[in-house]
Write a protein that holds these residues in place. Sequence first.
Motif, PDB file in Angstrom:
ATOM      1  N   ILE A  76       0.793  -1.229   0.000  1.00 13.48           N
ATOM      2  CA  ILE A  76       0.000   0.000   0.000  1.00 13.48           C
ATOM      3  C   ILE A  76       0.834   1.294   0.000  1.00 13.48           C
ATOM      4  CG2 ILE A  76      -0.190  -0.096   2.533  1.00 13.48           C
ATOM      5  CD1 ILE A  76      -2.791   1.369   0.094  1.00 13.48           C
ATOM      6  N   ASN A 106      -0.363   4.966  -9.806  1.00 17.49           N
ATOM      7  CA  ASN A 106      -1.536   4.174 -10.221  1.00 17.49           C
ATOM      8  C   ASN A 106      -2.539   4.986 -11.032  1.00 17.49           C
ATOM      9  OD1 ASN A 106      -0.397   2.158  -8.626  1.00 17.49           O
ATOM     10  ND2 ASN A 106      -2.329   1.597  -7.668  1.00 17.49           N
ATOM     11  N   ARG A 149      -6.303  -2.721  -1.617  1.00 16.53           N
ATOM     12  CA  ARG A 149      -7.480  -1.954  -2.055  1.00 16.53           C
ATOM     13  C   ARG A 149      -8.263  -1.424  -0.859  1.00 16.53           C
ATOM     14  NH1 ARG A 149     -12.665  -1.557  -3.660  1.00 16.53           N
ATOM     15  NH2 ARG A 149     -12.998  -0.578  -5.694  1.00 16.53           N
ATOM     16  N   MET A 169      -6.817   1.586   0.531  1.00 12.57           N
ATOM     17  CA  MET A 169      -6.939   2.757  -0.341  1.00 12.57           C
ATOM     18  C   MET A 169      -8.271   3.480  -0.158  1.00 12.57           C
ATOM     19  SD  MET A 169      -5.334   2.038  -4.060  1.00 12.57           S
ATOM     20  CE  MET A 169      -3.711   1.333  -4.273  1.00 12.57           C
ATOM     21  N   LEU A 170      -9.161   2.889   0.602  1.00 14.18           N
ATOM     22  CA  LEU A 170     -10.485   3.485   0.766  1.00 14.18           C
ATOM     23  C   LEU A 170     -10.511   4.533   1.874  1.00 14.18           C
ATOM     24  CD1 LEU A 170     -12.690   0.263   0.368  1.00 14.18           C
ATOM     25  CD2 LEU A 170     -11.936   1.894  -1.381  1.00 14.18           C
ATOM     26  N   GLN A 178      -6.396   9.952   1.095  1.00 16.04           N
ATOM     27  CA  GLN A 178      -6.924   8.786   0.379  1.00 16.04           C
ATOM     28  C   GLN A 178      -6.614   8.927  -1.108  1.00 16.04           C
ATOM     29  OE1 GLN A 178     -11.152   8.309   0.913  1.00 16.04           O
ATOM     30  NE2 GLN A 178     -11.316   7.110  -0.943  1.00 16.04           N
ATOM     31  N   GLU A 217     -10.011   7.446  -6.681  1.00 14.47           N
ATOM     32  CA  GLU A 217     -10.690   6.179  -6.997  1.00 14.47           C
ATOM     33  C   GLU A 217      -9.999   5.443  -8.144  1.00 14.47           C
ATOM     34  OE1 GLU A 217     -14.875   6.708  -7.410  1.00 14.47           O
ATOM     35  OE2 GLU A 217     -15.221   4.626  -7.990  1.00 14.47           O
ATOM     36  N   ARG A 250      -7.254   2.765  -7.541  1.00 15.13           N
ATOM     37  CA  ARG A 250      -7.505   1.485  -6.867  1.00 15.13           C
ATOM     38  C   ARG A 250      -7.320   0.297  -7.816  1.00 15.13           C
ATOM     39  NH1 ARG A 250     -13.219   3.629  -4.502  1.00 15.13           N
ATOM     40  NH2 ARG A 250     -12.340   5.334  -3.267  1.00 15.13           N
ATOM     41  N   THR A 262      -8.419  -7.794  -7.419  1.00 18.71           N
ATOM     42  CA  THR A 262      -7.708  -8.115  -6.182  1.00 18.71           C
ATOM     43  C   THR A 262      -7.765  -9.617  -5.949  1.00 18.71           C
ATOM     44  OG1 THR A 262      -9.641  -7.818  -4.760  1.00 18.71           O
ATOM     45  CG2 THR A 262      -8.277  -5.864  -5.170  1.00 18.71           C
TER      46      THR A 262
END
Length: 309
Positions: free
Chosen positions: A100, A108, A125, A128-129, A144, A147, A150, A154
Motif C-alpha cells: 500500500i 496508479n 485496495r 486505499m479506501l 486517500q 478512486e 484502486r 484483487t
Amino acid sequence: MIRYNKHKRALRIFLIINALVLFGQVSAQQNNQPFFKTYQVAGKVHMLQAPNAGGNIGVFSGEDGVLLIDDRFDQDTAALLEAVAAITDKKIEFLVNTHIHPDHIGGNNNLAAHGVLILAHDSVRLRMLKELRIPRRGGITFPQPPEAARPVITYSDAISFHLNGEEVRIFLAPPAHTDGDSFVYFTGSDVLHLGDVFRTNMYPIIDKFNGGSFLGMIEAMGIAIGMAGPNTKVIPGHGEGFTDRAGMLEVHDLLTTIRDRVQILIDQGSSLEQILAAAPTADLDERWGQVPSWNAADLLPIVFQELSE
Ligand SMILES: [Zn+2]
C-alpha cells in the motif's frame, strides 16, 4: 538513454527533493543523468531504480506486453513511461502493487489513465479506501488515493499471469512489512520481486499501522529463501542494484540476530528502556541503521513487543 530538456529536468529535481524531504532519506541526484537507472536483471525482467525515496520497479516485457511491479510516486510517471519505452515498444498492460505505501502506488492513477489494469492484494485496495498512515517519523498521513488509483482486480491468496511465454506467480506473504505484501516470482526468468519485505539499504520497516510484523518478516524471508535457487535474482523494495539468495540470507541473518539478542535480554528480565540502553544492535547500526527516520530506536520496541506477547 533518456534525456530531458532543461525545464523538465529542473522540475524533476524539484519534485525529487520534495520526495526526499517527505521520506527523510538522503540521496544525490546528478543533473546530467536520467531519472531512472535501468538494470537488466535476468530473462525478461528489468529493474528501474531512482534515488532512495521510491521503491524499485520491476518491468516484465515480451511479445505479449509489459507487466509492471510498483510505480513509485505520481510525479515519476512520465519518466517511468520513458524508461519502459527504452526497454520495449510494447504497451504496459498490467501493474501489480506489492503493498500500500505511497512510494509504490503513487503512479496508479496516471497508469490507469493509460489503460493499465491494476492488481493487488485485497488489503491494498481496502486500505486505499481511507486516509493512509505510515510509520516514518513516528507516523505521517497521506490523503486517500483517488478512486482511479484502486486495483481493478484483487486476490486473497495468489494469482498467476501466463504472459510472455512464462508463468508469473504472485502471492501473499505472511504479515511482514504490512499485512498485504505480495511476492512476485517470474518462473522462467527466475527473478523474485519481494517489495519492501526485503530491503538492502537499512533496517526493515515494520509498518504497525498497516498490519506489519517483525516475526512475520522472518517467516516471509524464509519462504523467499526457500524458493530461490543458485541462479535466482532478487529485486529488493529498496536498495541499490539487485541481489540473489546470498543477499536474502544476509538480511534473514540480520533479523534472527536481532530477535535472538532481544530475546536474551527479555529472558534476563530487561525492560524496553533497559534494552534500548544496552544497544543490542550497536555493531549493526553502521551498516543498517543510518536512516534517521527509521533506525534501531524504531525497530527495537517492535521486536520487544512481539517477543513479549
Ligand atoms: Zn513500503
